[in-house]
Scaffold this motif. Structure first.
Motif, PDB file in Angstrom:
ATOM      1  N   VAL A 710       0.849  -1.195   0.000  1.00  0.00           N
ATOM      2  CA  VAL A 710       0.000   0.000   0.000  1.00  0.00           C
ATOM      3  C   VAL A 710       0.882   1.241   0.000  1.00  0.00           C
ATOM      4  CG1 VAL A 710      -1.418   1.343   1.576  1.00  0.00           C
ATOM      5  CG2 VAL A 710      -2.032  -1.011   1.057  1.00  0.00           C
ATOM      6  N   TRP A 711       1.965   1.154   0.800  1.00  0.00           N
ATOM      7  CA  TRP A 711       2.876   2.306   0.886  1.00  0.00           C
ATOM      8  C   TRP A 711       3.533   2.570  -0.463  1.00  0.00           C
ATOM      9  CZ3 TRP A 711       3.907   5.987   4.346  1.00  0.00           C
ATOM     10  CH2 TRP A 711       5.071   6.731   4.169  1.00  0.00           C
ATOM     11  N   ILE A 712       4.043   1.470  -1.074  1.00  0.00           N
ATOM     12  CA  ILE A 712       4.748   1.654  -2.352  1.00  0.00           C
ATOM     13  C   ILE A 712       3.780   2.189  -3.402  1.00  0.00           C
ATOM     14  CG2 ILE A 712       5.986   0.448  -4.188  1.00  0.00           C
ATOM     15  CD1 ILE A 712       6.931  -1.538  -1.968  1.00  0.00           C
ATOM     16  N   LEU A 715      -1.061   4.482  -1.494  1.00  0.00           N
ATOM     17  CA  LEU A 715      -2.450   4.605  -1.022  1.00  0.00           C
ATOM     18  C   LEU A 715      -2.428   5.217   0.375  1.00  0.00           C
ATOM     19  CD1 LEU A 715      -3.901   1.136  -2.057  1.00  0.00           C
ATOM     20  CD2 LEU A 715      -4.248   3.306  -3.197  1.00  0.00           C
ATOM     21  N   LYS A 716      -3.298   6.203   0.591  1.00  0.00           N
ATOM     22  CA  LYS A 716      -3.320   6.880   1.899  1.00  0.00           C
ATOM     23  C   LYS A 716      -4.702   6.707   2.525  1.00  0.00           C
ATOM     24  CE  LYS A 716       0.762   8.884   1.601  1.00  0.00           C
ATOM     25  NZ  LYS A 716       1.375   7.718   0.994  1.00  0.00           N
ATOM     26  N   PRO A 717      -4.752   6.706   3.865  1.00  0.00           N
ATOM     27  CA  PRO A 717      -6.067   6.504   4.495  1.00  0.00           C
ATOM     28  C   PRO A 717      -6.962   7.724   4.329  1.00  0.00           C
ATOM     29  CG  PRO A 717      -4.405   6.934   6.142  1.00  0.00           C
ATOM     30  CD  PRO A 717      -3.687   6.854   4.838  1.00  0.00           C
ATOM     31  N   PRO A 725      -6.049   6.209  -3.366  1.00  0.00           N
ATOM     32  CA  PRO A 725      -4.787   6.655  -3.966  1.00  0.00           C
ATOM     33  C   PRO A 725      -4.531   8.107  -3.594  1.00  0.00           C
ATOM     34  CG  PRO A 725      -6.194   5.578  -5.572  1.00  0.00           C
ATOM     35  CD  PRO A 725      -7.008   5.741  -4.342  1.00  0.00           C
ATOM     36  N   GLY A 726      -3.339   8.363  -3.098  1.00  0.00           N
ATOM     37  CA  GLY A 726      -3.017   9.749  -2.730  1.00  0.00           C
ATOM     38  C   GLY A 726      -1.617  10.038  -3.180  1.00  0.00           C
TER      39      GLY A 726
END
Length: 1720
Positions: A710-712, A715-717, A725-726
C-alpha cells in the motif's frame, strides 16, 4: 445365441454344412480320395442327425467329432485351398457351438500341425480365437496348446502375422480371465466361496480352483516365468518370448482383472511371490544401460531393450500401485523408492520423463496418496515415502533449472507436438535469456538464465502420459524441452488440488457430522437414546481424531517440498496463467494448513506469497525473522534429500508496473513493482478475504506485506479508514503505469472488503487480526520515531475499519484496539498521532451511536467501556490530540448528551483534565463543552455527577490562561447553584437513594463509605463542594476572579443557605468560611508591595489597586464582610450549634487581625464587620423571602435608649438576640436562660477583641520613617464608635481595670495625627471650632459611661474620678497637644495642605485639639456639678485635679493656642469652685482637701498675674472684657473664700492676701520701652483687689484673732508698697529731667496715690478699735513722701496727688496728752 438356435439358422447351418462337405469332396476327388469319402459320409451323417433329432444342435455337438473329421482330414492335406475351406467350415461349426471338447482337442492338434508347417497362419489365429471366444469347451492342455500356438505365431518372420498373433494372444489371455470372472459370477450365489478360505498359500495348490480359474492361474504363472526367462510350467512348447511382450501382457491382466487377484488368495500369492520380485529384479540397478536381456533361453532382440522394458516396468508398477496397493504394501514401498530415484539428475532424460509421468499418475489419486501416508509416513520405522515423492519432485524441478538438460541443448529446437514455434535464443550476457528482447510471449519458466517453456501436457486433474504410451518405440525418444518440467509442474498442482479437496471434503463431513450428532444428542428426548447418541458421537470423534492425524501427517510430509518447488516456480514463472496456478496452489495449501492448525507450514506458504508480492530483496523484517517457517536460504535435509530453498532472483524479467518508495526508516531510492507482484498481492488479499478465519498469527505477515505494498503504491487513508490513492508526501513521487492505475481502486476496494469481512470471523480469529494490526502499527510507530516523515498509517486506518464493522461485538476487541490507539495518540510524529486520535474518536462516536443489542441505555458496562478511552486520552500531553478529544466530547454531547447516563463522570472528567499549561484554544474548547453541559444537560445527568460538574467548573475558574473563562466559569457555578436550588427536592431524593445503596455496598464489603464532607447529608455535601470550589477561587491570584468568586460565594450562601440541614452549617462555618478567611489573611499579609505597572495593554490601574497587597486588601475586605454578614443574618441558625462561641472567637480573631493590618481599607472594613456582628448596624432581614422558615417572626428592633452623645445624633439600634430567638421557638416554649450567660461571654470576647484592636492600633510605633503606618481617622472613629454599643452588653461586669484600658485607648486614639494629604477632608478650617468625628466619638463614649455610672449601683461610682482624669487629660490638649510617640507633627497652621502634592511623603499634622479640649472641659464642669459630693469624687481629690489642670491654660492665658481656652478655663474654674468650695469647707476637718488649697492659690496667682503679654492688636473693648474676667475672679475670692477664712488654712489666706495686695497696686517691670508705653492699666481690677483687701482688712466681723492678724498684715504690706513706689517715682522724676516718664510708671504712681486716698477713706470708716496703731503710723509716714511728689510735671499725677493729700487734713489736730496716747 438365440440367433443360432432359431429354426431358420439351424436349417441354414445344415445347408451350409452339406454344401461345405460337397465342396470338400469335389476338391479332393482327384488327389485325396480318403478325404472325399469322409466328406460324403459326413453329408449322410449330417442328414441322419437332422432327420432323427428334434434338438439338432445338441445332436450335432454329440457327434461333432465325426462331423468335424472330414474337415480335419482336409486340413491335413496341406493344400491351401482345401485347408482354407476346411478352416472356414470348422469356424462355422464353432460359431454355432456344435463342437464338443474332444472335437475341439482334435481341432487344436490339427491347427498345431498347420502351425508347425507355417500354413495359413492368419486363418489359424482366427480359428483359435473363434474357438476360444465362442465357448468354453477348451480347457487345460488343449487351452495351453492353443495359447502356445498363438505365441509361436507371434514370433514368425512375417510382420503381419506377428502383429495379428500379438493381438490374438492379448485377446486370448483376456478370454481366459474373462471365463474365470464369469465362472465366479455363476458360483457366487451358489456357495459363499468356502473354497477360498481353505486354500493354503503353497505355490502349486491349485486343486481348490475351479476349471477356468485354474487355467487362468496356470497362464499367469507361466507369463511370469517367461518374463523372468524361466521355462513355463503349463505353456509347453514355447520356443521364444520377449520381455516387452510379457510385461505388456502382465500389465493388461493386472489392469483389467484386479478383482481376480484381490478375491483369490492363490492369485494374490502369485502377485506377491512372482510378480513383485520379478519387477524388482528387472528394475535393479545392475541392468546397465546397454545390456540385453541376458537370457540364453529366449532369443530376444538385444539391440536396446532398456527403454521399452523400463517403460513397461513402470507401467506395471503404476498398475500394481494403483490396484493392489493394499496387498503389496511393502513391495510398493520399494517401487516408490525406485521411482523417486529415477528422477535423479544423473539418470537419462527419457527415464526421468517417464518416471515423472508415473509419478503424475499417482499424484492425481489423492486417496492413494493418503494411503501411502498412512502406511509409510505415519509408521515409525518406515521410509517417509510420500514426503520423498514430493521432495523428489521439488529437487527435480530445481535440477532442471540448475543443470541444462544434457544432450538436449536449448539451442536445438526440438519442439514436441505441443510446441509449435520453439524459443529463439537471444545472445545476451545473462546466459540463456528466455525473452528474446520481448519477441516471444511463449509461456515459460525462466530462472538465472535457464529458460524452460511450459507445454500443455495434460488437462488438469488427469495424468495423460506421452512416453509411457510409446510401446512401439525401441529407441529412447528425444524429450522436448520443457516437457519434464511441465509434467512435474502439473504433478505439483494436481497433488495440491487432490490433497486439499480430499481433506477439506472430509473435514467438512466430520464437522457436519459432529454438529448434527451433538445437536441430536442434545435435543433427544429419552435417556437411552441420548446415551446411544453420545456413544455414536464419541465414535465419530475417534474417527475424526484418526482422520485428523492422517491429514496433518500428509500436510507435514509434503509442505516443505511443495513450498520449495512452488516458490521457485513462482519466481521463475513468466506466464500469468502459470503464476496464477502456482499462487492458487500456495493459497489452498496455506488455507488447508490453517484449517488444520499447522502454524509453521501455514506461515511458510503465506510468507512465500508475501515475498512474491514485494520487490526482490525487499527488506521486510517480518518475512525474514519468522520462526524457522521459511528458513530462508538454508538448505535443510528431508530424510537425506537435500532441498535448497532458493531466494527469488532479482533478474526475473517482468513488466514493471509501479515504482514507489520502500517503507523504511532511511528510504534508499525507489523500488519497482511488477505485474507479478500485483498478482501475488491480489492472491494475498484473496487469502485474507476468504480464509481469514484460519490465518491466526500469520495475519501479521499478511498485513505487514499489504502495508508495504500500500505504501509503495501510495495509497493513503481517508475517513473511515479506507485507503484511497493519494500523493506520496516526500521523495520521488510514486510512478504508476496505467495498467496499475486502473487496478488501484480495485485493490483499495478489496482491501476495504477484506476488513469488512472481518465481521464474519470468529472471535479468536478477530483477535488475531487485531493483534497483528497492533504489532504492525507498533512497528510503524518505531519507524516514525525521531523524524517527521510521513508515517505508514495503514495499520491505524485498518484498525479503525475493523472496529467499525465489528461494532456488534465491540466488547471483545475494544480493549486491545483502543489500548493500542491510545499509544499511537502519544506518538511524537504529529501525522501518526493525529490518525490515532481520529481513529479512536471515530470509534467512540460510532460505538455510542451504534444500535447495540441490548441498547446502551440498558448496558451501562458497555457504555462505560466505550467512553473509557476518551478519558484515557487525557493522559496524552499533545495539544492536538486533546483538541480532537474535546471536539469528540462536544460532538458526543450534541448527539448523545441526553443518553449518557453513567458515562457522565467520564465525559466530565475529560473536560476537567485540561491543565492550565495546555494552551488557550484547548481550554476554550473544553470550556465550551462545559457550558453546553451546564446550560442543557444538568437535568438529564444522574445527580451523583453534579458534584463533578461543580469540580470541573471550579477547575476552569482556576485556569489562568484566559480571564474571561475564569469569570464565566464562576457565573456557571452560580447557575449551577440556582439549578440545585430549583430542583432541590428531586436532587435530594435521588442522592439519598444513591447514598443508601452505596452505604449498603460498603457495609457488605466491610469498608467505610468515603466521600467529602461526610457525614453531612449528600445534598448538603453537594452544596459544600460548591462552596469549597468557590472558596478556592476566592484566593485565586487574579483580583477580578477573587472578587467575582467572593461575591458569588456569599450570594449563594445568602440566597440558598436555608436549604442546608442545620448541622451542615457547622461545616460551612468551619470548613468553608473560616478556611477561606485563613487563606485570604495569609495571602494578604504576604502579598507583594511592589507597584504593578499598568495592566496588559492600555488598562490603567487605579493607584488604590496598584500593588498586589492592595488588590488582596480588597479581597480581604470582601471576604470578611461576607462572613460577618452571614454571622449576622444567620445568627439564629448558628447560635444553637454547639461551638458557636468558638466560632465567634475565631471570627473575632479574624476581625482583629484585619483591623490591625497595616492597610487602611482593610482595617476600616474590619471594624465595619465588627459593628455588623455586634448588630450595631441593623441588618434588614427580608421576611418575605421564600426561604425564611415560616415560624420565624421578624423581631422588632429594641432601642436601647437613645444613647446619642453630644453631637452624635444617630441612635444605635440593635436587634436583640433573645427577641430574635423568641421568634424562632413556638411561643409556647420558653426561651432558654443559659443563652443569656453564653451571650455575655460572647460580648466579653468582643470587648477583649475591641481592646486588643484599640491598644494595638493606637500604640505609637517606636521608630518612624516614610513607611510607618499610622491609623486613619475614619478607622479610629469607627473603632471608638463601637464602644458605646458594646458597652451596653458588658456594663454589668465593667470594672475599673476595663475603664483604665478604655482610657488608654481613647487617649491614644485622640493623639493620632493625620497626614497632611488627608487633613483638608477631615479637619475643619482652623478658625472654626468644630470637633472631628473621632473626638465626638470619644466624648460620646465617656458620656455613655458616666450616664451608666450615674444610674448604676453604688459600687460603680468609684469610676467617676477615672472619668474625670480622662477628661482632664483631654483638657490639657488645649495647651499641650499630645505627642504620638516620637513623631514630629507640624502645627496645622503650617501644614502645606493648601497645595496638596499627591504621592509626596506625607507630613503628619497634629489636629486642632482646642475645640475638643474645650468640649471636654465643659463635660468636666457638667459632670462635676452633678458629682461634687460623691464620696469617690471627694476622696480622689477630683477638685484638686481639675484646678491643677486648669492652672495650665490659666497661667498661659494669652499664650494659649486659642484665646477661648483660657476664658473657658476661667469660667469653668469659677463654676467648679462655686460648687466645690462649699464641699471642701465641709470636709475641711478630714484633710481630704488640704493639698488643694496651695494649688488653688497658685492657680489664682498664675492667672491674675500672668507672665504672658496680651497681643498687640488687642482692642480696648477686648481688654476691658478681659479685665472684667479678672474682676470676676477677685469677686469669687471675696465672696467664696475670704468670708470663710476660719475654715481655710492660714497659709492659703495669707497667699490670697498677698495676691490681693499685689493686685491692688499695679506694679510694672522696671524696664520700659516704647512698645510698653501703651500698656493698659487694670484700674478696675486693682481697685477691686484693693477694696477686697480693705474690706477684709477692716472687716467688722472679726471673729478670730487669726483674721484680724490677716487684716493687719495685709495693711502693712500695702502701705509699705505704696511707700516704695512713691520713692522710686520721685527718684525717676528727678533723674529724667525734662523728659516725661513712661506711661506705665505714671499710671502706677497715679494708682498708688489713688490707693492711698482710698485706704485713708477706709480707715476712717473702720471702727477705730479695729485699726492697729502701727497702721496709722505707717499711713502718716507716707505724708512727707507725698509732699515730695508735688514737683512732678504730669498733670494727672498732680490731680491724683491732690486727692491723696486732702484726707490727711483729718490727721491735722493737736497732739493729745501723752497719757492718753499711752493708754491707747
Amino acid at each position: 445365441m438365440s440367433g443360432t438356435n432359431s429354426p431358420e439358422a439351424v436349417k441354414k447351418l445344415l445347408e451350409n454344412m452339406q454344401s461345405d462337405l460337397r465342396a470338400l469332396s469335389l476338391e479332393c476327388k482327384k488327389k485325396f480320395p480318403p478325404v472325399k469319402e469322409a466328406a460324403e459320409s459326413g453329408i449322410i451323417k449330417v442328414k441322419t442327425i437332422a432327420a432323427r433329432n428334434t434338438e439338432i444342435l445338441a445332436a450335432l455337438k454329440e457327434n461333432s467329432s465325426e462331423v468335424v473329421q472330414p474337415f480335419l482330414m482336409g486340413c491335413g492335406t496341406k493344400e491351401p485351398k482345401i485347408t482354407q475351406l476346411c478352416l472356414a467350415a470348422i469356424q462355422r461349426l464353432m460359431s454355432h457351438e456344435v463342437v464338443s471338447e474332444t472335437a475341439a482337442g482334435n481341432i487344436i492338434n490339427m491347427l498345431w500341425q498347420l502351425m508347425e508347417n507355417s500354413l495359413e497362419e492368419l486363418k489359424l489365429l482366427q480359428t483359435v480365437l473363434v474357438l476360444l471366444t465362442t465357448n468354453t469347451v477348451v480347457h487345460d492342455e488343449a487351452l495351453s496348446k492353443a495359447i502356445v500356438l498363438c505365441f509361436r505365431l507371434h514370433f514368425t518372420k512375417d510382420n503381419i502375422t506377428n502383429n495379428t498373433a500379438a493381438a490374438t494372444v492379448r485377446q486370448v489371455v483376456t478370454v481366459v480371465f474373462e471365463r474365470m470372472v464369469a465362472e465366479d459370477e455363476r458360483h457366487r450365489d451358489v456357495v459363499e466361496q468356502p473354497v477360498l478360505v481353505q486354500g493354503n498359500s503353497n505355490r502349486r495348490s491349485v486343486s481348490t480352483l475351479k476349471p477356468c480359474a485354474k487355467d487362468a492361474y496356470m497362464l499367469f504363472q507361466d507369463l511370469c516365468q517367461l518374463v523372468n526367462a524361466d521355462a513355463p510350467y503349463w505353456l509347453v512348447g514355447m520356443t521364444e518370448m520377449t520381455r516387452t511382450f510379457g510385461l505388456e501382457l502382465l500389465e493388461s491382466v493386472l489392469n483389467d482383472f484386479p478383482q481376480v487377484f484381490l478375491q483369490h488368495q492363490e492369485f494374490s500369492f502369485l502377485l506377491k511371490e512372482r510378480v513383485c520380485p520379478l519387477v524388482i529384479k528387472l528394475f535393479s540397478p545392475n541392468i546397465k544401460f546397454r545390456q540385453g536381456s541376458g537370457t540364453s533361453s529366449s532369443p530376444a532382440p538385444v539391440e536396446k531393450p532398456y527403454f521399452p522394458i523400463c517403460m513397461r516396468l513402470l507401467r506395471v508398477v503404476s498398475v500394481l500401485i494403483k490396484q493392489f496397493y493394499s496387498l503389496l504394501v511393502t513391495e510398493c514401498e520399494i517401487f516408490l523408492s525406485l521411482l523417486v530415484k529415477f528422477l535423479d539428475a544423473d539418470k537419462p532424460q527419457w527415464l526421468r520423463a517417464v518416471a515423472v509421468e508415473s509419478i503424475h499418475r499417482l499424484c492425481v489419486q489423492p486417496q492413494l496418496l493418503r494411503s501411502f501416508c498412512q502406511s509409510y509416513d505415519m509408521k515409525q520405522h518406515s521410509t517417509k515415502v510420500f514426503r520423498d515423492i514430493v521432495n523428489a519432485l521439488g529437487s527435480f524441478i530445481q535440477s532442471l533449472f540448475l543443470v541444462p538438460p544434457t544432450g538436449n541443448p536449448a539451442t536445438t529446437n526440438q519442439a514436441g507436438s505441443n510446441n509449435s514455434g520453439g524459443p529463439v535464443s537471444a545472445p545476451a550476457n545473462s546466459g540463456m535469456l528466455g525473452i528474446g528482447g520481448g519477441v516471444t510471449l511463449l509461456p515459460a519458466f525462466e530462472y538465472r538464465g535457464t529458460w524452460i517453456p511450459i507445454l500443455t501436457v495434460t488437462v488438469q486433474g488427469s495424468a495423460k502420459a506421452t512416453y509411457l504410451e510409446m510401446l512401439d518405440k525401441v529407441e529412447p525418444p528425444t524429450i522436448p524441452e520443457g516437457y519434464a518440467m511441465s509434467v512435474a509442474f502439473h504433478c505439483l498442482l494436481d497433488l495440491v488440488r487432490g490433497i486439499t479437496s480430499m481433506i477439506e471434503g472430509e473435514l467438512g463431513e466430520v464437522e457436519t457430522e459432529c454438529q448434527t450428532t451433538t445437536t441430536e444428542a442434545v435435543s433427544s428426548p429419552t435417556q437411552s437414546s441420548e446415551q446411544q447418541e453420545l456413544q455414536s458421537t464419541s465414535d465419530q470423534m475417534d474417527k475424526a481424531i484418526v482422520s485428523r492425524a492422517v491429514w496433518e501427517e500428509m500436510v507435514n510430509a509434503c509442505w516443505c517440498g511443495l513450498l520449495a518447488a512452488l516458490s521457485l516456480l513462482l519466481d521463475a514463472s513468466t506466464d500469468e496463467a502459470a503464476t496464477e496456478n502456482i499462487l492458487k496452489a500456495e493459497l489452498t495449501m496455506a488455507a488447508l494448513c490453517g484449517r488444520l492448525g499447522l502454524v509453521t507450514s501455514r506461515d511458510a506458504f503465506i510468507t512465500a506469497i508475501c515475498k512474491g508480492s514485494l520487490p526482490p530483496h525487499y527488506a521486510l523484517t517480518v518475512l525474514n525473522t519468522t520462526t524457522a517457517a521459511t528458513l530462508p536460504n538454508k538448505s535443510y535435509s528431508i530424510q537425506g534429500q537435500s532441498v535448497m530453498m532458493i531466494s527469488p532472483s532479482s533478474d526475473s524479467h517482468q513488466q514493471v508496473v509501479a515504482v514507489g518508495q520502500p517503507l523504511a526508516v532511511q528510504p534508499q531510492g525507489t523500488v519497482m513493482l511488477t505485474s507479478k507482484n500485483i498478482q501475488c498481492m491480489r492472491t494475498l488479499l484473496n487469502l485474507a478475504h476468504c480464509h481469514g478465519a484460519v490465518l491466526g498469527t500469520s495475519w501479521q505477515l499478511v498485513l505487514a506485506t499489504l502495508q508495504h505494498l500500500v505504501w509503495i503504491l501510495g495509497l493513503k487513508p481517508s475517513s473511515g479508514g479506507a485507503l484511497k490513492p493519494g500523493r506520496a508526501v516526500e521523495g520521488p513521487s510514486t510512478v504508476l503505469t496505467t495498467a496499475v492505475m486502473t487496478d488501484l481502486p480495485v485493490i483499495s476496494n478489496i482491501l476495504s472488503r477484506l476488513f469488512e469481512s472481518s465481521q464474519y470471523l470468529d472471535d479468536v480469529s478477530l483477535h488475531h487480526l487485531i493483534n497483528a494490526l497492533c504489532s504492525l502499527s507498533l512497528e510503524a510507530m518505531d519507524m516514525a520515531y525521531g523524524n517527521n516523515k510521513e508515517p505508514s498509517l495503514f495499520a491505524v486506518a485498518k484498525l479503525l475499519e475493523t472496529g467499525l464493522v465489528n461494532m456488534h461485538r465491540i466488547e471483545i476487541l475494544w480493549r486491545p484496539l483502543t489500548g493500542h490507539l491510545l499509544e499511537v495518540c502519544q506518538h511524537p510524529n504529529s501525522r501518526m498521532r493525529e490518525w490515532g486520535a481520529e481513529a479512536l474518536t471515530s470509534l467512540i462516536k460510532a460505538g455510542l451511536t451504534f444500535n447495540h443489542d441490548p441498547p446502551l441505555s440498558q448496558n451501562q458496562r458497555l457504555q462505560l467501556l466505550l467512553l473509557n478511552p476518551l478519558k484515557e486520552m487525557s493522559s496524552v500531553n499533545h495539544p492536538d490530540i486533546r483538541l480532537k478529544q474535546l471536539e469528540c466530547v462536544l460532538q458526543i454531547l450534541q448527539s448523545q448528551g441526553d443518553s449518557l447516563g453513567p458515562g457522565w463522570p467520564l465525559v466530565l472528567g475529560v473536560m476537567g483534565a485540561i491543565r492550565n499549561d495546555q494552551g488557550e484554544s484547548l481550554i476554550r474548547t473544553a470550556f465550551q463543552c462545559l457550558q453546553l453541559v451546564v446550560t442543557d444537560f444538568l437535568p438529564t445527568m444522574p445527580c451523583t455527577c453534579l458534584q463533578i460538574v461543580v469540580d470541573v467548573a471550579g477547575s476552569f475558574g482556576l485556569h489562568n490562561q484566559e480571564l474571561n473563562i475564569s469569570l464565566t466559569s464562576i457565573g456557571l457555578l452560580w447557575n449551577i447553584s440556582d439549578y440545585f436550588f430549583q430542583r432541590g427536592e428531586t436532587i435530594e431524593k435521588e442522592l439519598n437513594n444513591e447514598e443508601a445503596a452505596q452505604q449498603k455496598q460498603a457495609e457488605e464489603k466491610g469498608v467505610v463509605l468515603n466521600r467529602p464532607f461526610h457525614p453531612a447529608p449528600p445534598f448538603d455535601c453537594l452544596w459544600l463542594c460548591l462552596y469549597a470550589k468557590l472558596g478556592e477561587l476566592c484566593v485565586d491570584p487574579r483580583p477580578a476572579v477573587r472578587k467575582s468568586a467572593g461575591q458569588t460565594l456569599f450570594s449563594t450562601i445568602g440566597a440558598h443557605g436555608t436549604l442546608l440541614q442545620h448541622s451542615t452549617w457547622h461545616t460551612v462555618i468551619w470548613k468553608v468560611l473560616f478556611h477561606l478567611l485563613d487563606r485570604v489573611r495569609e495571602s494578604s499579609t504576604t502579598a507583594d508591595k511592589e507597584k504593578i505597572e499598568s495592566g496588559g495593554g492600555n488598562i490603567l490601574i487605579h493607584h488604590s489597586r496598584d500593588t498586589a497587597e492592595k488588590q488582596w486588601a480588597e479581597t480581604w475586605v470582601l471576604t470578611l464582610a461576607g462572613v460577618a454578614r452571614i454571622f449576622n443574618t444567620r445568627r439564629y441558625l448558628l447560635q444553637p450549634l454547639g461551638d458557636f462561641s468558638r466560632a465567634w472567637d475565631v471570627l473575632l480573631d479574624h476581625i482583629q487581625s484585619a483591623a490591625l493590618s497595616k492597610n487602611n481599607e482593610v482595617s476600616l472594613a474590619a471594624l465595619k464587620s465588627f459593628q455588623e456582628i455586634l448588630q450595631i448596624v441593623t441588618p434588614v432581614r427580608d421576611s418575605d423571602k421564600p426561604e425564611t422558615p415560616p415560624a420565624v417572626h421578624v423581631p422588632v428592633p429594641v432601642l436601647l435608649g437613645s444613647i446619642s452623645g453630644p453631637g452624635l445624633n444617630r441612635p444605635f439600634v440593635r436587634t436583640d438576640s433573645i427577641g430574635e430567638r423568641l421568634g424562632r421557638y413556638s411561643s409556647s416554649e420558653p426561651p432558654m436562660v443559659t443563652d443569656e450567660l453564653e451571650d455575655l461571654n460572647l460580648w466579653w470576647a468582643a470587648w477583649n477583641t475591641w481592646y486588643r484592636v484599640g491598644s494595638e492600633s493606637t500604640k505609637p510605633p517606636i521608630t518612624f520613617d516614610k513607611l510607618t503606618f499610622i491609623p486613619s481617622q475614619p478607622f479610629l472613629t469607627a473603632l471608638i464608635q463601637i464602644f458605646p454599643a458594646l458597652y451596653q452588653h458588658i456594663k454589668t461586669g465593667f470594672n475599673m481595670d476595663d475603664l483604665q484600658k478604655l482610657g488608654v485607648i481613647l487617649h491614644s486614639a485622640v493623639s493620632v495625627p493625620i497626614s497632611s494629604d488627608a487633613s483638608p477632608f477631615i479637619l475643619p478650617s482652623y478658625t472654626e471650632a468644630v470637633l472631628t468625628s473621632l473626638q465626638e466619638a470619644v466624648l460620646t463614649a465617656l458620656d455613655v459611661l458616666q450616664k451608666a455610672i450615674c444610674i448604676g449601683p453604688e459600687n460603680m461610682q468609684i469610676m467617676y474620678p477615672a472619668i474625670f482624669d480622662q477628661l482632664l487629660a483631654f483638657v490639657e490638649f488645649s495647651c499641650k497637644p499630645p505627642q504620638y510617640g516620637q513623631l514630629e507633627t507640624k502645627h496645622i497652621a503650617n501644614a502645606k495642605y493648601n497645595q496638596i502634592q499627591l504621592f509626596a511623603p506625607a507630613e503628619w499634622v497634629a489636629l486642632n485639639y482646642v475645640p475638643f479640649a474645650e468640649r471636654s472641659l465643659e463635660v468636666v464642669v457638667d459632670l462635676y456639678q452633678k458629682t461634687a459630693c460623691h464620696k469617690a469624687v471627694v476622696s480622689e481629690k477630683v477638685l484638686q485635679n481639675i484646678i491643677k489642670t486648669l492652672r495650665v491654660p490659666l497661667s498661659l492665658k494669652y499664650s494659649c493656642p486659642s484665646e477661648s481656652t483660657w476664658k473657658l478655663a476661667v469660667s469653668s474654674l469659677l463654676k467648679v469652685l462655686s460648687i466645690g468650695l462649699p464641699v471642701a469647707r465641709q470636709h475641711a476637718s478630714s484633710g481630704k482637701f488640704d493639698s488643694m488649697w496651695p494649688e488653688l492659690a497658685n492657680t489664682f496667682e498664675d492667672f491674675l498675674f500672668t507672665k504672658s503679654i496680651p497681643p498687640d492688636n488687642l482692642s480696648i473693648q477686648e481688654f476691658q472684657r478681659n479685665e472684667s474676667i479678672d474682676v470676676e475672679v477677685v469677686q469669687l475670692i471675696s465672696t467664696e473664700i475670704l468670708p470663710y477664712a476660719n475654715f481655710i488654712p492660714k497659709e492659703f489666706v495669707g497667699q490670697i492676701m498677698t495676691m490681693l495686695n499685689k493686685g491692688s497696686i499695679h506694679s510694672q517691670s522696671s524696664s520700659f520701652t516704647e512698645a510698653e508705653i501703651d500698656i493698659r492699666l487694670r484700674e478696675e481690677f486693682s481697685k477691686m483687689c484693693f477694696e477686697t483687701l480693705l474690706q477684709f482688712s477692716f472687716s467688722n466681723k472679726v471673729t478670730t484673732p487669726q483674721e484680724g492678724y490677716i487684716s493687719r498684715m495685709a495693711l502693712s504690706v500695702l502701705l509699705k508698697r505704696s511707700q516704695d513706689v512713691l520713692h522710686r517715682y520721685i527718684e525717676d522724676e528727678r533723674l529724667s529731667g525734662k523728659c516725661p516718664l513712661p506711661r506705665q510708671q505714671v499710671t502706677e504712681i497715679i494708682f498708688v496715690l489713688k490707693a492711698v486716698s482710698t485706704l485713708i477713706d477706709s480707715l476712717k470708716k473702720t471702727q477705730p478699735e479695729n485699726v492697729d496703731g502701727n497702721t496709722w503710723a505707717q499711713v502718716i509716714a507716707l505724708y512727707p513722701t507725698l509732699v515730695e511728689c508735688i514737683t512732678c510735671s504730669s498733670s494727672e499725677v498732680c490731680s491724683a496727688l491732690k486727692e491723696a493729700l486732702v484726707p490727711f487734713k483729718d490727721f491735722m489736730q493737736p497732739p493729745a496728752s501723752k497719757v492718753q496716747n499711752g493708754e491707747s
